[in-house]
Design an enzyme around this catalytic site. Structure first.
Site, PDB file in Angstrom:
ATOM      1  N   ALA A  10       0.838  -1.203   0.000  1.00 48.85           N
ATOM      2  CA  ALA A  10       0.000   0.000   0.000  1.00 48.85           C
ATOM      3  C   ALA A  10       0.867   1.244   0.000  1.00 48.85           C
ATOM      4  O   ALA A  10       0.540   2.258   0.589  1.00 48.85           O
ATOM      5  CB  ALA A  10      -0.928  -0.013   1.217  1.00 48.85           C
ATOM      6  N   ARG A  16      -2.431   7.389 -11.299  1.00 52.56           N
ATOM      7  CA  ARG A  16      -3.490   7.355 -12.306  1.00 52.56           C
ATOM      8  C   ARG A  16      -4.874   7.693 -11.742  1.00 52.56           C
ATOM      9  O   ARG A  16      -5.813   7.908 -12.479  1.00 52.56           O
ATOM     10  CB  ARG A  16      -3.504   5.966 -12.984  1.00 52.56           C
ATOM     11  CG  ARG A  16      -2.298   5.727 -13.867  1.00 52.56           C
ATOM     12  CD  ARG A  16      -2.077   4.261 -14.175  1.00 52.56           C
ATOM     13  NE  ARG A  16      -1.429   3.534 -13.082  1.00 52.56           N
ATOM     14  CZ  ARG A  16      -1.096   2.253 -13.116  1.00 52.56           C
ATOM     15  NH1 ARG A  16      -1.381   1.532 -14.186  1.00 52.56           N
ATOM     16  NH2 ARG A  16      -0.500   1.675 -12.082  1.00 52.56           N
TER      17      ARG A  16
HETATM   18  C1  UD1 Z   1       1.137  -4.562 -11.070  1.00 57.11           C
HETATM   19  C2  UD1 Z   1       2.029  -5.623 -11.761  1.00 57.11           C
HETATM   20  C3  UD1 Z   1       1.322  -6.078 -13.028  1.00 57.11           C
HETATM   21  C4  UD1 Z   1      -0.057  -6.621 -12.700  1.00 57.11           C
HETATM   22  C5  UD1 Z   1      -0.886  -5.608 -11.906  1.00 57.11           C
HETATM   23  C6  UD1 Z   1      -2.127  -6.275 -11.392  1.00 57.11           C
HETATM   24  C7  UD1 Z   1       4.340  -5.012 -11.233  1.00 57.11           C
HETATM   25  C8  UD1 Z   1       5.600  -4.439 -11.767  1.00 57.11           C
HETATM   26  N1  UD1 Z   1       3.305  -5.049 -12.070  1.00 57.11           N
HETATM   27  O1  UD1 Z   1       1.064  -3.448 -11.947  1.00 57.11           O
HETATM   28  O2  UD1 Z   1       2.099  -7.101 -13.659  1.00 57.11           O
HETATM   29  O3  UD1 Z   1      -0.730  -6.972 -13.896  1.00 57.11           O
HETATM   30  O4  UD1 Z   1      -0.131  -5.129 -10.769  1.00 57.11           O
HETATM   31  O5  UD1 Z   1      -2.988  -5.401 -10.723  1.00 57.11           O
HETATM   32  O6  UD1 Z   1       4.279  -5.445 -10.100  1.00 57.11           O
HETATM   33  N2  UD1 Z   1       3.334  -0.212  -4.656  1.00 57.11           N
HETATM   34  C9  UD1 Z   1       4.134   0.122  -3.587  1.00 57.11           C
HETATM   35  N3  UD1 Z   1       5.329   0.732  -3.831  1.00 57.11           N
HETATM   36  C10 UD1 Z   1       5.774   0.997  -5.086  1.00 57.11           C
HETATM   37  C11 UD1 Z   1       4.942   0.653  -6.174  1.00 57.11           C
HETATM   38  C12 UD1 Z   1       3.738   0.038  -5.933  1.00 57.11           C
HETATM   39  O7  UD1 Z   1       3.784  -0.115  -2.448  1.00 57.11           O
HETATM   40  O8  UD1 Z   1       6.880   1.526  -5.206  1.00 57.11           O
HETATM   41  C13 UD1 Z   1       2.049  -0.861  -4.405  1.00 57.11           C
HETATM   42  C14 UD1 Z   1       0.884  -0.013  -4.847  1.00 57.11           C
HETATM   43  O9  UD1 Z   1       0.421   0.791  -3.766  1.00 57.11           O
HETATM   44  C15 UD1 Z   1      -0.161  -1.056  -5.255  1.00 57.11           C
HETATM   45  C16 UD1 Z   1       0.676  -2.251  -5.672  1.00 57.11           C
HETATM   46  O10 UD1 Z   1       1.959  -2.044  -5.146  1.00 57.11           O
HETATM   47  O11 UD1 Z   1      -0.980  -1.427  -4.164  1.00 57.11           O
HETATM   48  C17 UD1 Z   1       0.728  -2.421  -7.179  1.00 57.11           C
HETATM   49  O12 UD1 Z   1       1.317  -1.275  -7.752  1.00 57.11           O
HETATM   50  P1  UD1 Z   1       0.768  -0.623  -9.101  1.00 57.11           P
HETATM   51  O13 UD1 Z   1       1.617   0.552  -9.406  1.00 57.11           O
HETATM   52  O14 UD1 Z   1      -0.679  -0.430  -9.025  1.00 57.11           O
HETATM   53  O15 UD1 Z   1       1.116  -1.765 -10.126  1.00 57.11           O
HETATM   54  P2  UD1 Z   1       0.443  -2.030 -11.535  1.00 57.11           P
HETATM   55  O16 UD1 Z   1       0.973  -1.058 -12.530  1.00 57.11           O
HETATM   56  O17 UD1 Z   1      -1.010  -2.129 -11.395  1.00 57.11           O
HETATM   57 CA    CA Z   2      -2.436  -1.733  -9.738  1.00 58.42          CA
END
Ligand code: UD1
Ligand code: CA
Length: 459
Positions: A10, A16
């Protein structure tokens, strides 16, 4: 049985969403989105649950009140792989399986998570993740398979090349790792991609290349595993969650006339044989009893409604408690702090605030009752107003059992009307009225006989 621990990610900002509010705090059916994955994971009885905080971490932490949760912090948002690496500290010494979930996959169910754990253990996998087939896979990582159909990697939307775009099997972002593999491989992630992030998904390729057992559990319902990245997806998730809530209530014995126009928050309870008419909205921690009727367009928030009570059309009730067999509305407004007892009738255009109205009392038309205690069996005539505010402070009005308040009365608080007393219509009551008395304050009626004829003859 192998031990299980969980990491809920989280830490992201949710760019986005285009919002000042961190993504996981956006409400879904009245509850911050980030709370849903935790609810689904609880029944698996994990040994440890780590919530990874990052962007606006303290604010996000506020929605996770459970004292058994562990927290970790990601100082800079460098991707999901980096996020998991930051979440490993509280898992020190843990041996077993690590389930990684995203805070933005709110519809995931306990059933699916249990199936994932069972499958992973039966297959003795190093890494298992959930995939699904999506008609519009845009935005998701696509699952790469070799000629034999074995999972060999996941490619992110932004790094997709040529034919990969057509792949409809996507990564749902729900993973189960063997803890040894996770612990030793996170350090091998590199930021060699378009987003310059550490991708958790690269562990799939790493595991495959090492000869580890990797597989995807393909889920048949893409809606359940959808991620919420934009407000369009938020509304899709909202609709799906709403459908689930209404279906649950209907199966438990509630009639919902028109589910497409009814809105009920997660956590609202409704008793058997209650009928909910089109357009009704129930919010917060509302509890509606058995055999109630909630009519068209009623809005009830954070309130309790007793058995057999009818809330008539277009009534608004907030933070109040209504007893059994009462009738409220149509077009009534109960502001916070009302306690309305059994059999009370509150009719159209009556506003009540911070008041206790006791059993069997009626206030059927056009009144304002604020900061009052109204006894049992009282009749409040049309247009009665408690004048509770003197411009500086609020004062209480007390009306004892059995009193009769004539229409168009102003009760200037603080004031008490005694038991069984009568107030004549049109009175302004500024002093206490003893039990059994009649009080009235209005100029006596003057009648001039023949006045009309006299006037006409003057003209
Ligand atoms: C991610 C997956 C993608 C998958 C999708 C499914 C990766 C690289 N990609 O993409 O393959 O299809 O989820 O929903 O994992 N978060 C952190 N710290 C960060 C980045 C993200 O805590 O530095 C958390 C976000 O809060 C979120 C989750 O990780 O809850 C997923 O991150 P998000 O940026 O939404 O990944 P997607 O682009 O959706
Ligand atoms: Ca996501």
């Amino acid at each position: 049985m192998k031990a299980l621990s969980v990491i809920v990610l989280a830490g992201g900002k949710g760019k986005r969403m285009r919002s000042g509010l961190p993504k996981v705090l956006h409400p879904l059916c009245g509850v911050p989105m980030g709370r849903y994955p935790l609810e689904s994971v609880r029944p698996l009885r994990p040994e440890r649950i780590v919530v990874l905080l990052g962007h606006d971490g303290e604010r996000v932490k506020g929605i996770f009140k459970d004292s058994s949760l562990l927290f970790a912090h990601q100082p800079e948002q460098l991707g999901t792989g980096h996020a998991v690496a930051c979440a490993m500290e509280p898992l020190k010494g843990f041996r077993g399986d690590v389930l990684v979930l995203s805070g933005d996959v709110p519809l995931i169910t306990t059933t699916t998570l249990k199936a994932l754990v069972r499958f992973h253990r039966r297959e003795k996998n190093t890494l298992t993740f959930v995939s699904t087939i999506m008609e519009k896979p845009h935005g998701y990582g696509r699952v790469l398979r070799d000629e034999e159909g074995r999972v060999c990697g996941v490619v992110e939307e932004k790094d997709i090349k040529g034919q990969e775009r057509a792949i409809s099997e996507v990564n749902a972002g729900i993973y189960l790792f063997c803890s040894e593999f996770l612990g030793k491989s996170l350090g091998r992630l590199r930021r060699t991609n378009r987003q310059k992030e550490y991708y958790l998904t690269d562990l799939i390729q790493i595991a495959f290349e090492e000869g580890g057992k990797v597989s995807a559990l393909t889920h048949s319902d893409p809606v359940e595993v959808m991620g919420v990245n934009t407000r369009v997806e938020l509304s899709e998730a909202e609709r799906a969650m709403q459908e689930r809530i209404l279906e649950g209530l209907m199966l438990s014995g509630v009639t919902i006339k028109d589910p497409s126009s009814t809105y009920i928050d997660h956590g609202v309870k409704v008793g058997r044989d209650t009928v909910i008419q089109p357009g009704a909205c129930l919010y917060g921690d509302t509890v509606v009893g058995r055999g109630c009727t909630i009519e068209e367009g009623a809005r009830i928030e954070g309130s309790r409604i007793g058995d057999g009570t009818t809330i008539r059309s277009y009534t608004v009730i907030e933070a109040s408690r209504i007893g059994r067999e009462a009738t409220i509305g149509p077009f009534a407004r109960l502001r916070p702090g009302c306690r309305v007892d059994r059999g009370v009738r509150i009719g159209n255009f009556v506003e009540v605030k911070n008041s206790h109205i006791k059993e069997g009392t009626k206030a059927n038309h056009h009144s304002y009752i604020g900061d009052a205690t109204i006894g049992k069996g009282v009749n409040i005539g049309a247009g009665t107003i408690t004048c509770n505010y003197d411009g500086r402070r609020k004062h209480r009005t007390i009306v004892k059992d059995g009193a009769f308040i004539g229409s168009d009365t102003q009760l200037v608080a603080p004031v008490t009307v005694g038991r069984n007393a009568y107030i004549g219509a049109g009175s302004t009551i500024t002093r206490d009225v003893p039990a059994g008395a009649l009080a009235l304050s209005r100029p006596e009626q003057k009648t001039i006989n023949g006045w009309v004829r006299k006037r006409n003859s003057r003209e």
